[in-house]
Design a protein around this motif. Structure first.
Motif, PDB file in Angstrom:
ATOM      1  N   ILE A 132      -0.664   0.000 -12.814  1.00  0.00           N
ATOM      2  CA  ILE A 132      -1.032   0.394 -11.447  1.00  0.00           C
ATOM      3  C   ILE A 132      -1.760   1.745 -11.407  1.00  0.00           C
ATOM      4  O   ILE A 132      -2.424   2.059 -10.415  1.00  0.00           O
ATOM      5  N   LYS A 133      -1.674   2.505 -12.496  1.00  0.00           N
ATOM      6  CA  LYS A 133      -2.292   3.851 -12.524  1.00  0.00           C
ATOM      7  C   LYS A 133      -3.747   3.788 -12.092  1.00  0.00           C
ATOM      8  O   LYS A 133      -4.514   2.965 -12.567  1.00  0.00           O
ATOM      9  N   GLY A 134      -4.101   4.686 -11.172  1.00  0.00           N
ATOM     10  CA  GLY A 134      -5.499   4.783 -10.750  1.00  0.00           C
ATOM     11  C   GLY A 134      -5.901   3.754  -9.708  1.00  0.00           C
ATOM     12  O   GLY A 134      -7.039   3.723  -9.254  1.00  0.00           O
ATOM     13  N   LYS A 135      -4.973   2.900  -9.312  1.00  0.00           N
ATOM     14  CA  LYS A 135      -5.309   1.868  -8.311  1.00  0.00           C
ATOM     15  C   LYS A 135      -4.422   2.040  -7.091  1.00  0.00           C
ATOM     16  O   LYS A 135      -3.254   2.418  -7.209  1.00  0.00           O
ATOM     17  N   GLU A 136      -5.005   1.720  -5.928  1.00  0.00           N
ATOM     18  CA  GLU A 136      -4.191   1.805  -4.717  1.00  0.00           C
ATOM     19  C   GLU A 136      -3.255   0.588  -4.637  1.00  0.00           C
ATOM     20  O   GLU A 136      -2.091   0.691  -4.275  1.00  0.00           O
ATOM     21  N   PHE A 137      -3.835  -0.565  -4.949  1.00  0.00           N
ATOM     22  CA  PHE A 137      -3.066  -1.804  -5.012  1.00  0.00           C
ATOM     23  C   PHE A 137      -3.327  -2.437  -6.364  1.00  0.00           C
ATOM     24  O   PHE A 137      -4.319  -2.142  -7.011  1.00  0.00           O
ATOM     25  N   PHE A 138      -2.444  -3.347  -6.784  1.00  0.00           N
ATOM     26  CA  PHE A 138      -2.680  -4.075  -8.021  1.00  0.00           C
ATOM     27  C   PHE A 138      -3.970  -4.876  -7.899  1.00  0.00           C
ATOM     28  O   PHE A 138      -4.674  -5.093  -8.871  1.00  0.00           O
ATOM     29  N   GLY A 139      -4.259  -5.306  -6.667  1.00  0.00           N
ATOM     30  CA  GLY A 139      -5.481  -6.069  -6.420  1.00  0.00           C
ATOM     31  C   GLY A 139      -6.726  -5.198  -6.382  1.00  0.00           C
ATOM     32  O   GLY A 139      -7.824  -5.686  -6.183  1.00  0.00           O
ATOM     33  N   GLY A 140      -6.571  -3.873  -6.536  1.00  0.00           N
ATOM     34  CA  GLY A 140      -7.718  -2.967  -6.469  1.00  0.00           C
ATOM     35  C   GLY A 140      -7.654  -2.173  -5.169  1.00  0.00           C
ATOM     36  O   GLY A 140      -6.695  -1.451  -4.916  1.00  0.00           O
ATOM     37  N   GLU A 141      -8.694  -2.351  -4.344  1.00  0.00           N
ATOM     38  CA  GLU A 141      -8.710  -1.594  -3.098  1.00  0.00           C
ATOM     39  C   GLU A 141      -7.943  -2.275  -1.981  1.00  0.00           C
ATOM     40  O   GLU A 141      -7.674  -1.676  -0.943  1.00  0.00           O
ATOM     41  N   SER A 142      -7.680  -3.562  -2.174  1.00  0.00           N
ATOM     42  CA  SER A 142      -6.917  -4.249  -1.121  1.00  0.00           C
ATOM     43  C   SER A 142      -5.785  -5.065  -1.714  1.00  0.00           C
ATOM     44  O   SER A 142      -5.772  -5.377  -2.900  1.00  0.00           O
ATOM     45  N   ILE A 143      -4.856  -5.393  -0.838  1.00  0.00           N
ATOM     46  CA  ILE A 143      -3.649  -6.116  -1.231  1.00  0.00           C
ATOM     47  C   ILE A 143      -4.026  -7.508  -1.753  1.00  0.00           C
ATOM     48  O   ILE A 143      -4.939  -8.141  -1.229  1.00  0.00           O
ATOM     49  N   VAL A 147       6.253 -15.546   0.011  1.00  0.00           N
ATOM     50  CA  VAL A 147       5.466 -16.646   0.593  1.00  0.00           C
ATOM     51  C   VAL A 147       5.124 -16.317   2.046  1.00  0.00           C
ATOM     52  O   VAL A 147       4.001 -16.528   2.504  1.00  0.00           O
ATOM     53  N   GLU A 148       6.086 -15.747   2.764  1.00  0.00           N
ATOM     54  CA  GLU A 148       5.828 -15.349   4.159  1.00  0.00           C
ATOM     55  C   GLU A 148       4.730 -14.308   4.224  1.00  0.00           C
ATOM     56  O   GLU A 148       3.849 -14.372   5.091  1.00  0.00           O
ATOM     57  N   TRP A 149       4.774 -13.329   3.295  1.00  0.00           N
ATOM     58  CA  TRP A 149       3.726 -12.315   3.274  1.00  0.00           C
ATOM     59  C   TRP A 149       2.357 -12.955   3.094  1.00  0.00           C
ATOM     60  O   TRP A 149       1.401 -12.603   3.778  1.00  0.00           O
ATOM     61  N   TYR A 185      -2.681 -10.957  -4.717  1.00  0.00           N
ATOM     62  CA  TYR A 185      -1.643 -11.806  -5.306  1.00  0.00           C
ATOM     63  C   TYR A 185      -0.578 -10.992  -6.029  1.00  0.00           C
ATOM     64  O   TYR A 185       0.624 -11.190  -5.832  1.00  0.00           O
ATOM     65  N   LEU A 186      -1.016 -10.078  -6.867  1.00  0.00           N
ATOM     66  CA  LEU A 186      -0.058  -9.359  -7.688  1.00  0.00           C
ATOM     67  C   LEU A 186       0.777  -8.392  -6.855  1.00  0.00           C
ATOM     68  O   LEU A 186       1.960  -8.195  -7.123  1.00  0.00           O
ATOM     69  N   ASP A 187       0.179  -7.820  -5.810  1.00  0.00           N
ATOM     70  CA  ASP A 187       0.958  -6.962  -4.913  1.00  0.00           C
ATOM     71  C   ASP A 187       2.047  -7.787  -4.233  1.00  0.00           C
ATOM     72  O   ASP A 187       3.201  -7.367  -4.124  1.00  0.00           O
ATOM     73  N   VAL A 188       1.680  -8.976  -3.782  1.00  0.00           N
ATOM     74  CA  VAL A 188       2.648  -9.862  -3.117  1.00  0.00           C
ATOM     75  C   VAL A 188       3.723 -10.298  -4.109  1.00  0.00           C
ATOM     76  O   VAL A 188       4.909 -10.315  -3.794  1.00  0.00           O
ATOM     77  N   ALA A 189       3.292 -10.610  -5.341  1.00  0.00           N
ATOM     78  CA  ALA A 189       4.244 -11.066  -6.367  1.00  0.00           C
ATOM     79  C   ALA A 189       5.226  -9.956  -6.752  1.00  0.00           C
ATOM     80  O   ALA A 189       6.407 -10.217  -6.982  1.00  0.00           O
ATOM     81  N   LEU A 190       4.736  -8.717  -6.828  1.00  0.00           N
ATOM     82  CA  LEU A 190       5.583  -7.600  -7.259  1.00  0.00           C
ATOM     83  C   LEU A 190       6.152  -6.802  -6.080  1.00  0.00           C
ATOM     84  O   LEU A 190       6.888  -5.844  -6.278  1.00  0.00           O
ATOM     85  N   GLY A 191       5.821  -7.212  -4.874  1.00  0.00           N
ATOM     86  CA  GLY A 191       6.231  -6.485  -3.670  1.00  0.00           C
ATOM     87  C   GLY A 191       7.721  -6.208  -3.579  1.00  0.00           C
ATOM     88  O   GLY A 191       8.139  -5.207  -3.005  1.00  0.00           O
ATOM     89  N   TRP A 192       8.543  -7.049  -4.184  1.00  0.00           N
ATOM     90  CA  TRP A 192      10.004  -6.860  -4.157  1.00  0.00           C
ATOM     91  C   TRP A 192      10.389  -5.488  -4.723  1.00  0.00           C
ATOM     92  O   TRP A 192      11.413  -4.922  -4.339  1.00  0.00           O
ATOM     93  N   LEU A 241      -8.643 -12.962  -0.047  1.00  0.00           N
ATOM     94  CA  LEU A 241      -8.449 -13.833  -1.189  1.00  0.00           C
ATOM     95  C   LEU A 241      -7.354 -13.190  -2.022  1.00  0.00           C
ATOM     96  O   LEU A 241      -7.449 -12.019  -2.374  1.00  0.00           O
ATOM     97  N   LEU A 242      -6.312 -13.926  -2.268  1.00  0.00           N
ATOM     98  CA  LEU A 242      -5.174 -13.328  -2.944  1.00  0.00           C
ATOM     99  C   LEU A 242      -5.466 -13.120  -4.431  1.00  0.00           C
ATOM    100  O   LEU A 242      -5.289 -12.037  -4.967  1.00  0.00           O
TER     101      LEU A 242
END
Lengths: 217, 230
Positions: free
Chosen positions: B141-152, B21-23, B154-161, B85-86
């Motif tokens: 995640i294969k082929g992607k820099e972030f789960f969100g695509g090119e930028s960070i 949530v802080e992120w 929702y899913l990156d934040v959710a799986l960031g742990w 936009l997350l």
């Protein structure tokens, strides 16, 4: 291009029923494909390779999985009619919270324990079962629906489990109406809606099937 | 600043749930007051704000209370509509993001933390489940820099742990789940995620995490077996 919608489901699934109610509420036509979970179809395994579970909604060839995720998807795509979620972010958060609460509590699993166990384990299950519904009853308060004046997301999430009330009451000899009168009144109100009445099975039929399923008398 | 604009977050320093949530708040540039909760000695404020679950995180905004981290993330995205936009804009992509966030929580997180503190056969069982779940994440995640695509997103934040808590759990539990050879794409994503300027400056200190999770492990492994629902 006309939308192509296919629903992979089983007629008895309370999770699948959520999707069917959502589609009916929006007046959306779709092809229903009954699945045999003891012999999963290639289509199901391909469309939900991760969990291999129903329901799966396939929209123009793209799958959407998990009943509440599907209901939200339907609301977002067909956003020109009968909204399930309110427009205010806080109200939306509340709706998501309560639907998630209900799913976290795994009412189906608790209910199963209620009818298939005995003694202390059964007492504990009954207590847990009633606590879940009493919590939801407090949340409902004096509102006609969880969504307020209109039938919405939380109503869809919960109402499908109403089809098992007769099972619990008959097998465990208690009255949901006595324990949670507002919930029962709410459920009956929901049953006035065509989408719900046409989707939910007859409670006595569910009872017969449960007796067979669990080998009960 | 008017009091009704105040955003308050109740969290716990070692919790991956309050950290996400802080992120999200920091990514959106939203100012907030952080209140550290002692989850082992819950405050009357927490119990009043979240009587249903009695857990952190809890977000208070305009005196409205929102709990459950994924619910809070969506609330943040819908309330503060500025970039980033997350959640994805496309409904199918949104549904996928929600699906994978749930998968990460229900399959990978429970199994990983369980594998950390459990012993013997149960440890083996949970470790196997965690690795199986990780295989699916790797494909995603294969082929992607972030789960969100090119930028960070929702899913990156959710799986960031996975990028920070998981290595701690692996060390504490003497297990390996995120093997860089088996999971190169996830390993690479984790590095990218930790390097993000917002994330980098918002992580709990590792030297505190290790003894903390050792303590938690001791506690959980002393409980009777079979309570973990996975």
């Amino acid at each position: 291009m006309a939308d192509e919608l296919v629903l992979l489901d089983t007629c008895v699934s309370m999770f699948g029923m959520r999707v069917r109610i959502a589609l009916a509420e929006k007046g959306i036509k779709y092809e229903y494909k009954e699945q045999d979970l003891t012999n999963k179809s290639e289509l199901l395994l391909k469309m939900n390779s991760i969990n291999k579970k129903i329901p799966v909604l396939i929209h123009n060839g793209k799958p959407i999985c998990e009943s509440l995720i599907i209901v939200q998807y339907i609301d977002e795509v067909w956003n020109d009619r009968s909204p399930f979620l309110p427009s205010d972010p806080y109200q939306r958060a509340q709706a998501r919270f309560w639907a998630d609460f209900f799913d976290q509590k795994a009412v189906y699993a608790v209910g199963k324990k209620l009818v298939t166990t005995k003694g202390e384990e059964q007492e504990a299950a009954k207590k847990e079962f009633l606590e879940i519904y009493k919590t939801m009853e407090r949340e409902l308060g004096e509102k006609p629906y969880f969504g307020g004046e209109k039938f919405g997301y939380v109503d869809i999430a919960l109402i499908t489990f109403y089809s098992w009330f007769y099972v619990y009451e008959t097998l465990e000899k208690f009255s949901m109406e006595a324990e949670c009168p507002k919930i029962v009144a709410w459920a009956k109100r929901c049953m006035q809606k065509e989408s719900v009445a046409k989707t939910l099975p007859d409670q006595k039929k569910v009872y017969k099937r449960v007796l067979e399923l669990y080998g009960l008398k | 600043m008017a009091s009704e604009d105040t955003v308050k977050l109740l969290g716990f320093w070692a919790s991956p749930f309050s950290r996400r949530v802080e992120w999200a708040l920091k990514l959106k540039g939203v100012d907030y007051e952080y209140v550290e909760e002692d989850i082992f000695n819950k405050s009357s404020l927490l119990l009043e704000l979240n009587p249903v679950h009695k857990k952190v995180p809890v977000l208070v905004h305009h005196q409205k209370v929102i709990s459950e981290s994924y619910v809070i993330l969506e609330y943040i995205d819908e309330t503060w509509k500025q970039s980033p936009l997350l959640l994805p804009q496309d409904p199918h992509e949104r549904a996928k993001a929600r699906f994978w966030a749930r998968f990460g929580e229900e399959k990978l997180l429970l199994a990983s933390s369980g594998a950390m503190w459990s012993l013997g056969e149960e440890k083996e069982r949970l470790l196997k489940l965690a690795i199986e779940a990780m295989e699916k994440i790797e494909e995603e995640i294969k082929g992607k820099e972030f789960f969100g695509g090119e930028s960070i997103g929702y899913l990156d934040v959710a799986l960031g742990w996975i990028s920070y808590w998981l290595p701690v759990w692996e060390e504490v539990g003497s297990i390996q789940i995120l093997d860089p050879l088996t999971f190169p794409a996830t390993t690479s994503w984790a590095k990218n995620f930790l390097n993000h300027p917002i994330i980098k400056d918002n992580l709990p200190p590792r030297q505190k995490m290790i003894p903390y999770f050792h303590e938690r492990s001791k506690f959980f492994s002393s409980l009777p077996p079979g309570w973990i629902k996975i």
